[in-house]
Design an enzyme around this catalytic site. Sequence first.
Site, mmCIF file in Angstrom:
data_model
loop_
_atom_site.group_PDB
_atom_site.id
_atom_site.type_symbol
_atom_site.label_atom_id
_atom_site.label_comp_id
_atom_site.label_asym_id
_atom_site.label_seq_id
_atom_site.Cartn_x
_atom_site.Cartn_y
_atom_site.Cartn_z
ATOM 1 N N TYR A 60 93.233 77.826 25.368
ATOM 2 C CA TYR A 60 92.063 77.342 26.101
ATOM 3 C C TYR A 60 91.059 77.007 24.760
ATOM 4 O O TYR A 60 90.368 75.920 24.763
ATOM 5 C CB TYR A 60 91.254 78.177 26.894
ATOM 6 N N ARG A 107 92.061 73.496 23.651
ATOM 7 C CA ARG A 107 91.689 72.347 24.677
ATOM 8 C C ARG A 107 90.337 72.154 24.676
ATOM 9 O O ARG A 107 89.594 71.003 25.052
ATOM 10 C CB ARG A 107 92.192 72.684 26.005
ATOM 11 N N GLN A 123 89.755 68.888 40.256
ATOM 12 C CA GLN A 123 90.445 70.234 39.787
ATOM 13 C C GLN A 123 90.361 70.180 38.444
ATOM 14 O O GLN A 123 90.881 71.067 37.650
ATOM 15 C CB GLN A 123 91.891 69.835 40.311
ATOM 16 N N ASP A 128 87.655 69.789 32.247
ATOM 17 C CA ASP A 128 86.782 69.219 31.579
ATOM 18 C C ASP A 128 85.393 68.381 32.513
ATOM 19 O O ASP A 128 85.186 68.851 33.345
ATOM 20 C CB ASP A 128 87.439 67.737 31.007
ATOM 21 N N HIS A 159 88.140 74.349 40.055
ATOM 22 C CA HIS A 159 89.226 75.064 39.478
ATOM 23 C C HIS A 159 88.484 75.596 37.985
ATOM 24 O O HIS A 159 89.164 75.987 37.025
ATOM 25 C CB HIS A 159 90.685 74.399 38.795
ATOM 26 N N THR A 181 96.530 62.950 41.000
ATOM 27 C CA THR A 181 96.901 64.411 41.190
ATOM 28 C C THR A 181 98.460 64.624 41.611
ATOM 29 O O THR A 181 98.422 63.556 42.567
ATOM 30 C CB THR A 181 95.960 65.404 41.916
ATOM 31 N N SER A 182 99.288 65.347 41.211
ATOM 32 C CA SER A 182 100.676 65.518 41.595
ATOM 33 C C SER A 182 100.771 66.137 42.809
ATOM 34 O O SER A 182 102.091 65.817 43.413
ATOM 35 C CB SER A 182 101.300 66.104 40.482
ATOM 36 N N ASN A 239 97.446 56.775 42.441
ATOM 37 C CA ASN A 239 97.972 57.464 41.494
ATOM 38 C C ASN A 239 99.091 56.299 40.970
ATOM 39 O O ASN A 239 99.441 55.390 41.456
ATOM 40 C CB ASN A 239 98.907 58.364 42.290
ATOM 41 N N ALA A 269 94.704 54.557 37.132
ATOM 42 C CA ALA A 269 93.299 54.730 37.957
ATOM 43 C C ALA A 269 92.298 53.924 37.565
ATOM 44 O O ALA A 269 91.637 53.535 38.120
ATOM 45 C CB ALA A 269 93.098 56.367 37.726
HETATM 46 C C1 BJW Z 1 97.715 59.038 36.797
HETATM 47 C C2 BJW Z 1 97.511 58.595 35.488
HETATM 48 C C3 BJW Z 1 96.598 57.389 35.734
HETATM 49 C C4 BJW Z 1 98.767 60.116 35.243
HETATM 50 N N1 BJW Z 1 96.267 56.878 36.653
HETATM 51 N N2 BJW Z 1 97.287 58.413 37.977
HETATM 52 C C5 BJW Z 1 104.259 78.584 47.171
HETATM 53 C C6 BJW Z 1 103.972 77.640 47.901
HETATM 54 C C7 BJW Z 1 102.416 77.135 48.227
HETATM 55 C C8 BJW Z 1 101.525 77.791 47.249
HETATM 56 C C9 BJW Z 1 101.747 78.730 46.592
HETATM 57 C C10 BJW Z 1 103.146 79.210 46.365
HETATM 58 N N3 BJW Z 1 103.131 80.095 45.394
HETATM 59 C C11 BJW Z 1 101.634 80.211 45.107
HETATM 60 C C12 BJW Z 1 100.886 79.221 45.747
HETATM 61 C C13 BJW Z 1 99.684 79.002 45.418
HETATM 62 C C14 BJW Z 1 99.362 78.492 43.919
HETATM 63 C C15 BJW Z 1 100.130 77.260 44.038
HETATM 64 O O1 BJW Z 1 99.837 76.093 44.445
HETATM 65 N N4 BJW Z 1 101.364 77.324 43.285
HETATM 66 C C16 BJW Z 1 102.177 76.032 43.053
HETATM 67 C C17 BJW Z 1 102.675 75.969 41.825
HETATM 68 C C18 BJW Z 1 103.332 76.271 44.116
HETATM 69 N N5 BJW Z 1 97.940 78.226 44.060
HETATM 70 C C19 BJW Z 1 96.991 79.114 43.727
HETATM 71 O O2 BJW Z 1 97.398 80.090 43.225
HETATM 72 C C20 BJW Z 1 95.521 78.701 43.676
HETATM 73 N N6 BJW Z 1 94.765 79.631 44.506
HETATM 74 C C21 BJW Z 1 95.138 80.108 45.780
HETATM 75 O O3 BJW Z 1 95.956 79.547 46.600
HETATM 76 O O4 BJW Z 1 94.211 80.843 46.246
HETATM 77 C C22 BJW Z 1 94.475 81.305 47.648
HETATM 78 C C23 BJW Z 1 93.912 80.526 48.839
HETATM 79 C C24 BJW Z 1 94.520 80.691 49.927
HETATM 80 C C25 BJW Z 1 93.902 79.914 50.916
HETATM 81 C C26 BJW Z 1 92.848 78.877 50.631
HETATM 82 C C27 BJW Z 1 92.497 78.681 49.639
HETATM 83 C C28 BJW Z 1 93.011 79.641 48.240
HETATM 84 C C29 BJW Z 1 94.920 78.393 42.551
HETATM 85 C C30 BJW Z 1 95.325 77.260 41.820
HETATM 86 C C31 BJW Z 1 94.698 77.338 40.221
HETATM 87 C C32 BJW Z 1 95.413 76.299 39.549
HETATM 88 N N7 BJW Z 1 94.942 76.072 38.337
HETATM 89 C C33 BJW Z 1 95.415 74.992 37.088
HETATM 90 C C34 BJW Z 1 95.303 75.706 35.792
HETATM 91 C C35 BJW Z 1 94.029 76.163 35.300
HETATM 92 C C36 BJW Z 1 93.317 74.867 34.854
HETATM 93 C C37 BJW Z 1 93.595 74.734 33.220
HETATM 94 O O5 BJW Z 1 94.048 75.765 32.525
HETATM 95 O O6 BJW Z 1 93.218 73.741 32.768
HETATM 96 O O7 BJW Z 1 94.519 73.810 37.510
HETATM 97 S S1 BJW Z 1 97.048 74.607 37.572
HETATM 98 C C38 BJW Z 1 96.759 72.975 36.850
HETATM 99 O O8 BJW Z 1 97.327 72.068 37.859
HETATM 100 C C39 BJW Z 1 95.345 72.837 36.955
HETATM 101 C C40 BJW Z 1 95.136 71.706 37.616
HETATM 102 O O9 BJW Z 1 93.915 71.440 38.208
HETATM 103 C C41 BJW Z 1 96.384 71.670 38.828
HETATM 104 C C42 BJW Z 1 96.649 70.465 39.423
HETATM 105 O O10 BJW Z 1 97.307 69.504 38.461
HETATM 106 P P1 BJW Z 1 97.003 67.937 38.748
HETATM 107 O O11 BJW Z 1 95.704 67.709 38.382
HETATM 108 O O12 BJW Z 1 97.481 67.604 39.735
HETATM 109 O O13 BJW Z 1 98.069 67.273 37.396
HETATM 110 P P2 BJW Z 1 99.399 67.025 37.196
HETATM 111 O O14 BJW Z 1 99.554 67.236 35.697
HETATM 112 O O15 BJW Z 1 100.142 67.937 37.917
HETATM 113 O O16 BJW Z 1 99.467 65.634 37.796
HETATM 114 C C43 BJW Z 1 98.864 64.447 37.127
HETATM 115 C C44 BJW Z 1 99.083 63.276 38.275
HETATM 116 O O17 BJW Z 1 98.297 62.369 37.564
HETATM 117 C C45 BJW Z 1 100.450 62.709 38.424
HETATM 118 O O18 BJW Z 1 100.631 62.589 39.811
HETATM 119 C C46 BJW Z 1 100.565 61.644 37.660
HETATM 120 O O19 BJW Z 1 101.264 60.575 38.243
HETATM 121 C C47 BJW Z 1 99.112 60.964 38.030
HETATM 122 N N8 BJW Z 1 98.536 60.191 36.659
HETATM 123 N N9 BJW Z 1 98.230 59.320 34.702
HETATM 124 C C48 BJW Z 1 96.490 57.529 38.044
HETATM 125 N N10 BJW Z 1 96.531 56.749 34.350
#
Ligand code: BJW
Length: 227
Positions: A52, A55, A85, A88, A103, A169-170, A194, A212
Site C-alpha cells: 500500500y 501504491r 471499487q 484511488d 472497498h 470491472t472484471s 468494458n 472506457a
Molecule cells: C478496461 C480498461 C479500459 C481495463 N476501459 N475497461 C466464492 C464465491 C463467491 C464469492 C466468494 C467466494 N469466496 C470468497 C468470496 C467473497 C469474496 C470474493 O468475491 N472472492 C472472489 C475472489 C471469489 N469477496 C469478499 O470477500 C468481499 N467481502 C464480502 O464478500 O463480504 C461478505 C458479504 C456478504 C454478503 C453481502 C455483502 C458482503 C470483499 C472484497 C474486497 C475486495 N478487495 C480488493 C482489494 C483491496 C483494494 C486494494 O488493495 O486496492 O478490491 S480485491 C480487488 O478486486 C480490489 C478491486 O476493487 C476488486 C475488483 O477488481 P476490478 O476493479 O474488477 O479490477 P480487475 O483488475 O479485476 O478488472 C479490470 C477490468 O477492467 C477488466 O475487466 C478489464 O477488461 C477492464 N479494463 N482497461 C475499460 N481502458
Amino acid sequence: MRVVVLTGAGISAESGLATFRGAGGLWEGHAVEDVATPEAFARDPALVHRFYDMRRPRAKSAQPNAVHRALARLREVHDLTLVTQNVDDLHDRGGANDVIHMHGRLDGALCAGCGHRWPAPESLAGLLCPARGAKEARPDIVWFGEMPYEMDRILAALEACDVFAAIGTSGQVYPAAGFGRIAAQAGAHTVELNLDRSAISRDFHEHRIGPATETVPAWVEELSARA
Ligand code: BJW
C-alpha cells in the site's frame, strides 16, 4: 432517471494505475488475493504495508481522465449513485461528489481495534492508532472476507434504479459482481462498458466494448439527452 454506476480498476488504467487481474497485475509475484486479506496482514504486516505504501504516491500523482469527468457531469442531469471499487480518489478529484468507496480508500488509515479512521501519512508501517494507541494502524481498505462499506445504501439504490452500468470491472469479486443481476431482477436496464466481455456479461442487457475513455463519454451524452 435514477442511475447507479459501478466502476472498477479499468477506468483508472487510462490514468496509468495498474488493474488487478490484467497483465502486470501481480506485485512482487503476489496476486492481490495473497496480500489483501486480514490473515496476510496478521502474518506479515511489513509486506502488506509495502504494497500500500508503494501504491499511495502513484495514486496521488495520477490524474482523473475523461471517464471520471463524464461521470461527474452525469450527476448534474440524473439522480446518480456512483459506487466505486477503486481505492484511488480520481472520481473525487474529477469533480464527482458523494462517491461511495465500497472497498475503502488508499489515502485512509484505520484502527482495527477501535475503528478510528484518519488520513494516511506516506507510510503506515509501525504506526499506532492516534485515538487509543493500542493497535497498529492498517490501510482503510476492505480486504477479502470483510464487509464492503455502505452496502445498505448500495442495495437500496440498486433495487430502485432505472439504469445500472458496470464500467471497467472484471466481475470476479463479490458482492460487486452481483450488482448487475440484482438491478436487472429489480427491473433496471443494465449496461456493461468494458474492453472485453467480463465474467458477468450475461447479467447485462447491453454491452459497449472499447476503452472506457471512448465509450463512457458517449454513453453519458446519450443518457443526458434523455433527461
Ligand atoms: C478496461 C480498461 C479500459 C481495463 N476501459 N475497461 C466464492 C464465491 C463467491 C464469492 C466468494 C467466494 N469466496 C470468497 C468470496 C467473497 C469474496 C470474493 O468475491 N472472492 C472472489 C475472489 C471469489 N469477496 C469478499 O470477500 C468481499 N467481502 C464480502 O464478500 O463480504 C461478505 C458479504 C456478504 C454478503 C453481502 C455483502 C458482503 C470483499 C472484497 C474486497 C475486495 N478487495 C480488493 C482489494 C483491496 C483494494 C486494494 O488493495 O486496492 O478490491 S480485491 C480487488 O478486486 C480490489 C478491486 O476493487 C476488486 C475488483 O477488481 P476490478 O476493479 O474488477 O479490477 P480487475 O483488475 O479485476 O478488472 C479490470 C477490468 O477492467 C477488466 O475487466 C478489464 O477488461 C477492464 N479494463 N482497461 C475499460 N481502458
